[in-house]
Design a protein around this motif. Structure first.
Motif, PDB file in Angstrom:
ATOM      1  N   GLY A  80       0.811  -1.207   0.000  1.00 47.67           N
ATOM      2  CA  GLY A  80       0.000   0.000   0.000  1.00 47.67           C
ATOM      3  C   GLY A  80       0.843   1.255   0.000  1.00 47.67           C
ATOM      4  N   GLU A  81       0.187   2.390   0.163  1.00 53.45           N
ATOM      5  CA  GLU A  81       0.878   3.676   0.158  1.00 53.45           C
ATOM      6  C   GLU A  81       1.906   3.726   1.274  1.00 53.45           C
ATOM      7  N   ALA A  82       3.116   4.163   0.944  1.00 51.86           N
ATOM      8  CA  ALA A  82       4.221   4.114   1.898  1.00 51.86           C
ATOM      9  C   ALA A  82       4.014   5.063   3.068  1.00 51.86           C
ATOM     10  N   LEU A  83       4.375   4.590   4.264  1.00 55.40           N
ATOM     11  CA  LEU A  83       4.430   5.398   5.470  1.00 55.40           C
ATOM     12  C   LEU A  83       5.799   5.187   6.112  1.00 55.40           C
ATOM     13  N   VAL A  84       6.167   6.047   7.052  1.00 51.88           N
ATOM     14  CA  VAL A  84       7.441   5.887   7.751  1.00 51.88           C
ATOM     15  C   VAL A  84       7.209   5.909   9.251  1.00 51.88           C
ATOM     16  N   ILE A  85       8.132   5.279   9.981  1.00 50.69           N
ATOM     17  CA  ILE A  85       8.096   5.264  11.437  1.00 50.69           C
ATOM     18  C   ILE A  85       8.837   6.498  11.950  1.00 50.69           C
ATOM     19  N   ALA A  86       8.166   7.287  12.777  1.00 51.90           N
ATOM     20  CA  ALA A  86       8.766   8.498  13.330  1.00 51.90           C
ATOM     21  C   ALA A  86       9.218   8.327  14.773  1.00 51.90           C
ATOM     22  N   ASP A  87       8.675   7.329  15.482  1.00 53.09           N
ATOM     23  CA  ASP A  87       9.022   7.131  16.889  1.00 53.09           C
ATOM     24  C   ASP A  87       8.527   5.761  17.307  1.00 53.09           C
ATOM     25  N   GLU A  88       8.913   5.329  18.495  1.00 49.47           N
ATOM     26  CA  GLU A  88       8.447   4.060  19.036  1.00 49.47           C
ATOM     27  C   GLU A  88       8.185   4.211  20.524  1.00 49.47           C
ATOM     28  N   VAL A  89       7.295   3.342  21.036  1.00 47.04           N
ATOM     29  CA  VAL A  89       6.931   3.338  22.451  1.00 47.04           C
ATOM     30  C   VAL A  89       6.944   1.891  22.935  1.00 47.04           C
ATOM     31  N   TYR A  90       7.547   1.667  24.094  1.00 49.36           N
ATOM     32  CA  TYR A  90       7.526   0.348  24.730  1.00 49.36           C
ATOM     33  C   TYR A  90       6.590   0.393  25.927  1.00 49.36           C
ATOM     34  N   LEU A  91       5.680  -0.586  25.994  1.00 52.49           N
ATOM     35  CA  LEU A  91       4.677  -0.612  27.058  1.00 52.49           C
ATOM     36  C   LEU A  91       4.675  -1.979  27.732  1.00 52.49           C
ATOM     37  N   ARG A  92       4.881  -1.992  29.055  1.00 50.74           N
ATOM     38  CA  ARG A  92       4.722  -3.242  29.790  1.00 50.74           C
ATOM     39  C   ARG A  92       3.243  -3.604  29.817  1.00 50.74           C
ATOM     40  N   VAL A  93       2.953  -4.852  29.526  1.00 50.80           N
ATOM     41  CA  VAL A  93       1.572  -5.299  29.373  1.00 50.80           C
ATOM     42  C   VAL A  93       1.192  -6.188  30.554  1.00 50.80           C
ATOM     43  N   ALA A  94       0.191  -5.755  31.329  1.00 52.41           N
ATOM     44  CA  ALA A  94      -0.338  -6.553  32.434  1.00 52.41           C
ATOM     45  C   ALA A  94      -1.810  -6.853  32.158  1.00 52.41           C
ATOM     46  N   PHE A  95      -2.170  -8.117  32.180  1.00 49.88           N
ATOM     47  CA  PHE A  95      -3.528  -8.533  31.827  1.00 49.88           C
ATOM     48  C   PHE A  95      -4.371  -8.805  33.070  1.00 49.88           C
ATOM     49  N   GLU A  96      -5.606  -8.267  33.045  1.00 53.18           N
ATOM     50  CA  GLU A  96      -6.567  -8.499  34.120  1.00 53.18           C
ATOM     51  C   GLU A  96      -7.773  -9.248  33.558  1.00 53.18           C
ATOM     52  N   LEU A  97      -8.348 -10.114  34.354  1.00 59.95           N
ATOM     53  CA  LEU A  97      -9.614 -10.759  34.008  1.00 59.95           C
ATOM     54  C   LEU A  97     -10.713  -9.963  34.691  1.00 59.95           C
ATOM     55  N   MET A  98     -11.627  -9.391  33.902  1.00 52.14           N
ATOM     56  CA  MET A  98     -12.628  -8.453  34.432  1.00 52.14           C
ATOM     57  C   MET A  98     -14.046  -8.900  34.092  1.00 52.14           C
TER      58      MET A  98
END
Length: 315
Positions: A80-98
């Motif tokens: 598809g139409e080209a895009l570029v990466i401008a930044d990145e984010v790292y997120l710790r993932v904690a899962f809850e059963l709700m």
């Protein structure tokens, strides 16, 4: 030097609705404090919003430390139409059963969540909720919304989603592997790369020519010969003939670094196509030392030496 941040982002799309892990990640961007956040139902819709001009950028998941790459993101970046990466984010993932208030673990007969979340809590669900029907939906927050609406008994997702939609946590931090992290990337329409910071990452997609012996080794050799370290490589089908693949690659360094630029130019010579996906600050650690003979000064000296040889002979 401080890391440059994307500026002028009026609207940032993300995988919604509010309460997803993508929502938590996008809020970590300094630009988000001044931007309108646009939740959309899928990764593809978020990316298409940038291509259509409905958003200035999109924050989407690229890979997870447990489940691996996010195919929808890899495929959209490769096609598809080209895009570029401008930044990145790292997120710790904690899962809850709700579940809805007053619900006990023994009351549960159905659980909804996103496929990537399900893969990271699968053994917990098998051990603690055997026989419960697990349904896969477009986002973890969407699963929480569906539980609030009475469509399922429980959802696996982020605690913030339960707070937003009025659910209680039935079981806390249920991931099969501790410390899971998801890497998100901020996508924009193509433009000049930000200045190098000294701790950068460059992303690209390389399309091999018709299959021949050693094709992948040839590609990897262009990086190795210049001392460029790869931090990720993924193969994806090209959507054409069976057995034809492209390679999504992250490497250390910035496109303005001589060794990185020289490696990309070499790939352009030997590959059927190369799609440049951006150079941007690296957020997960420090870049390794530049090997001897691969610094910008070394490349400049070598070119000057060759020019003298061609002009006058001798060394």
């Amino acid at each position: 030097m401080s890391d440059p941040q994307p500026s002028g982002l009026g609207t940032i799309a993300f995988l919604g609705p509010e309460g997803t892990f993508a929502h938590a990640a996008v809020r970590q961007l300094p630009a988000a404090a001044r931007a309108t956040l646009l939740p959309l139902g899928t990764v593809t819709l978020a990316i298409d919003a940038v291509r259509a001009g409905q958003a200035d950028a999109a924050l989407v998941p690229l890979e997870n430390s447990v489940e691996g790459a996010v195919p929808a993101t890899l495929d959209e970046l490769a096609n598809g139409e080209a895009l570029v990466i401008a930044d990145e984010v790292y997120l710790r993932v904690a899962f809850e059963l709700m579940a809805r208030p007053g619900t006990r673990l023994a009351d549960l007969h159905s659980v909804a969540t996103h496929p990537h979340a399900e893969a990271q809590v699968r053994r917990w669900l098998m051990a603690h909720l055997p026989g419960v029907q697990v349904s896969l939906v477009g986002s973890t927050a969407g699963a929480v919304q569906a539980v609030a609406a009475g469509e399922f008994d429980a959802a696996v997702g982020a605690a913030v989603a339960g707070e937003l939609y009025g659910l209680d946590v039935v079981a806390h931090d249920i991931a099969d592997s501790e410390g899971a992290v998801t890497r998100f990337v901020l996508l924009e329409r193509p433009g000049p790369p930000a200045a190098p910071t000294g701790n950068d990452r460059t992303s690209l997609v390389a399309y091999l020519r018709d299959d021949h012996s050693g094709a992948l080794l040839e590609l990897l050799g262009e990086f190795a010969a210049r001392g460029v370290n790869l931090t990720r490589i993924e193969s994806r089908p090209t959507k054409g003939r069976m057995g034809h693949y492209c390679f999504s690659i992250d490497c250390e360094g910035h496109v303005t670094d001589q060794r990185v630029g020289d490696a990309l130019a070499a790939l352009h010579r030997v590959c059927a196509d190369v799609r440049y996906l951006g150079s941007y600050p690296r957020r997960d650690g420090a870049q390794g030392p530049v090997p001897v003979g691969r610094s910008d000064r070394s490349f400049t000296d070598a070119r000057d030496w060759l020019a003298r040889i061609r002009a006058k002979g001798g060394s």
